[in-house]
Design an enzyme around this catalytic site. Structure first.
Site, short mmCIF file in Angstrom:
data_model
loop_
_atom_site.label_atom_id
_atom_site.label_comp_id
_atom_site.label_asym_id
_atom_site.label_seq_id
_atom_site.Cartn_x
_atom_site.Cartn_y
_atom_site.Cartn_z
N ARG A 108 56.92 -57.38 -26.88
CA ARG A 108 56.72 -58.71 -27.46
C ARG A 108 58.03 -59.13 -28.10
O ARG A 108 58.59 -58.39 -28.93
CB ARG A 108 55.62 -58.73 -28.51
CG ARG A 108 55.72 -60.00 -29.36
CD ARG A 108 54.58 -60.23 -30.28
NE ARG A 108 53.38 -60.60 -29.55
CZ ARG A 108 52.37 -61.26 -30.10
NH1 ARG A 108 52.40 -61.62 -31.37
NH2 ARG A 108 51.30 -61.54 -29.39
N HIS A 135 52.62 -65.78 -22.14
CA HIS A 135 51.72 -64.85 -22.84
C HIS A 135 50.60 -64.46 -21.86
O HIS A 135 49.44 -64.86 -22.02
CB HIS A 135 51.16 -65.55 -24.08
CG HIS A 135 50.58 -64.62 -25.11
ND1 HIS A 135 50.58 -63.24 -24.97
CD2 HIS A 135 49.97 -64.87 -26.30
CE1 HIS A 135 50.01 -62.70 -26.04
NE2 HIS A 135 49.62 -63.66 -26.85
N GLN A 138 47.20 -62.78 -22.83
CA GLN A 138 46.33 -63.74 -23.53
C GLN A 138 45.52 -64.56 -22.52
O GLN A 138 44.32 -64.76 -22.68
CB GLN A 138 47.19 -64.68 -24.39
CG GLN A 138 46.40 -65.72 -25.15
CD GLN A 138 45.55 -65.12 -26.26
OE1 GLN A 138 46.03 -64.36 -27.09
NE2 GLN A 138 44.27 -65.44 -26.28
N ASP A 230 46.50 -74.22 -29.97
CA ASP A 230 47.35 -73.14 -30.47
C ASP A 230 48.17 -73.74 -31.62
O ASP A 230 48.21 -74.98 -31.79
CB ASP A 230 48.26 -72.65 -29.32
CG ASP A 230 49.15 -71.47 -29.69
OD1 ASP A 230 48.94 -70.86 -30.76
OD2 ASP A 230 50.07 -71.16 -28.90
N CYS A 271 43.96 -68.93 -29.21
CA CYS A 271 44.49 -67.57 -29.06
C CYS A 271 44.57 -66.84 -30.39
O CYS A 271 44.56 -65.60 -30.41
CB CYS A 271 45.86 -67.62 -28.40
SG CYS A 271 47.01 -68.70 -29.28
N ARG A 299 40.79 -59.56 -25.72
CA ARG A 299 42.16 -59.09 -25.53
C ARG A 299 42.14 -57.59 -25.23
O ARG A 299 42.87 -57.10 -24.40
CB ARG A 299 43.01 -59.32 -26.80
CG ARG A 299 43.20 -60.76 -27.24
CD ARG A 299 43.99 -61.59 -26.26
NE ARG A 299 45.24 -60.98 -25.85
CZ ARG A 299 46.35 -60.91 -26.61
NH1 ARG A 299 46.38 -61.46 -27.80
NH2 ARG A 299 47.45 -60.34 -26.14
#
Ligand code: CP
Ligand code: NVA
Length: 325
Positions: A108, A135, A138, A230, A271, A299
């Site tokens: 990440r 991502h 996700q 988001d 998310c 997730r």
């Protein structure tokens, strides 16, 4: 065509076929059922996972770490405070060394190119746990959550309301285009998605039957099964908070916007982490239409599916029954 995922990295989802993505989603569903039955397994015994973090994380770190560790694997958390990642030694050299010690690497951070270099030089699967550009893990959990409410997502409509250029919107554009999910980005002109990504996704959408739309008009939520938002300023964009507030305040997802879908069964997705009172009102994210908490749990199931498919079993076509053993 059979699905072969052993040894593969997940960097953008662009190089995954619809069939491969479907395999991961169906497999994650089986793993969730197994989890609900309380089954215990040791399918990562003897394996190691490097967890490289340049940015903060709650869900992604916990999903990778618990999914891997509870199956007997050994996850090692490495923040950039702890290791050389392009400092003192080259990124290529760090990748080579990690590849000698770990079965897989989660990264990440900021640059997509870092994830790609790690994959190229480590020789082990690299999982993109979020970059400025994508991502992808996700997006898998997002579609799993959509399916839990509506069954097959093909032909359903997902509206992303907010910063149309961010990593989450970009990964949703890719996955929806591949799976035949209508995807509408509702964003002010200044935050329009990258035309280059849209050009890549258009033929994918044409092949799958997905409708891709970009608009500034909130009326476009009409008929949508799901509204997604988001944060207005992503990690690394802290200096843009005020500007984003000005641009995106009219785009808050609140009850009035949920009502504009015209559907009583439309759901809300996020998310997380969320800033309640900015991109979403507290009553929506904490209300009965919100699936954000299921999405967070998913997730873990989708990430476990990805790691089992790319690390577990034998070389050759993926067989979920064999991978579940
Ligand atoms: N959704 C997500 O990636 O959460 P974290 O930043 O907490 O990992
Ligand atoms: N777009 C957000 C997603 C966080 C999971 C960010 O990059 O900060």
């Amino acid at each position: 065509m059979s699905v072969v995922l052993k040894g593969r990295s997940l960097l953008t989802l662009l190089d995954y076929t619809e069939e491969e993505i479907r395999f991961l989603l169906d497999f994650a569903k089986k793993l969730k059922e197994e989890n609900r039955r309380g089954e215990l397994h040791q399918r990562f015994a003897g394996k190691t996972l490097a967890l490289l973090f340049e940015k903060r994380s709650t869900r992604t770190r916990c999903a990778f770490e618990t999914a891997f560790g509870e199956e007997g694997g050994h996850p090692v958390f490495l923040s950039t405070q702890d290791i050389q990642l392009g400092a003192k030694e080259s990124l290529e050299d760090t990748a080579r060394v990690l590849g000698r010690m770990f079965s897989a690497i989660q990264y990440r951070g900021f640059k997509q190119s870092t994830a790609e270099t790690l994959a190229e030089y480590s020789g082990v699967p690299v999982y993109n746990g979020l970059t400025d550009s994508f991502h992808p893990t996700q997006a898998l959990a997002d579609i799993m959550t959509l399916e839990e409410s509506f069954g097959s997502p093909r032909g359903k409509t997902l509206c992303f309301v907010g910063d149309g250029r961010n990593n989450v919107a970009r990964s949703l554009t890719v996955i929806c285009s591949k799976l035949g999910i209508n995807f509408t980005i509702i964003t002010p002109g200044a935050l329009s998605p990258d035309p280059a990504l849209l050009e890549i996704c258009k033929p994918l959408a044409a092949a799958s039957g997905a409708l891709l739309r970009v608009t500034g008009d909130l009326a476009a939520v009409k008929g949508a099964e799901a509204i997604y938002t988001d944060v207005w300023a992503s990690m690394g964009e802290e200096d843009k908070k005020e500007e984003r507030r000005r641009l995106l305040s009219p785009y808050q997802v609140n009850q009035a916007l949920m009502d504009r879908t015209g559907r009583k069964d439309s759901i809300f997705l996020h998310c997380l982490p969320a800033i309640k009172g900015e991109e979403v009102s507290a009553d929506v994210i904490d209300g009965e239409r919100s699936r954000a908490w299921d999405e967070a749990e998913n997730r873990k199931h989708t990430i476990k599916a990805l790691m089992l498919a790319t690390l577990g079993g034998e070389t050759g076509p993926c067989d979920s029954q064999r991978l579940l053993l």
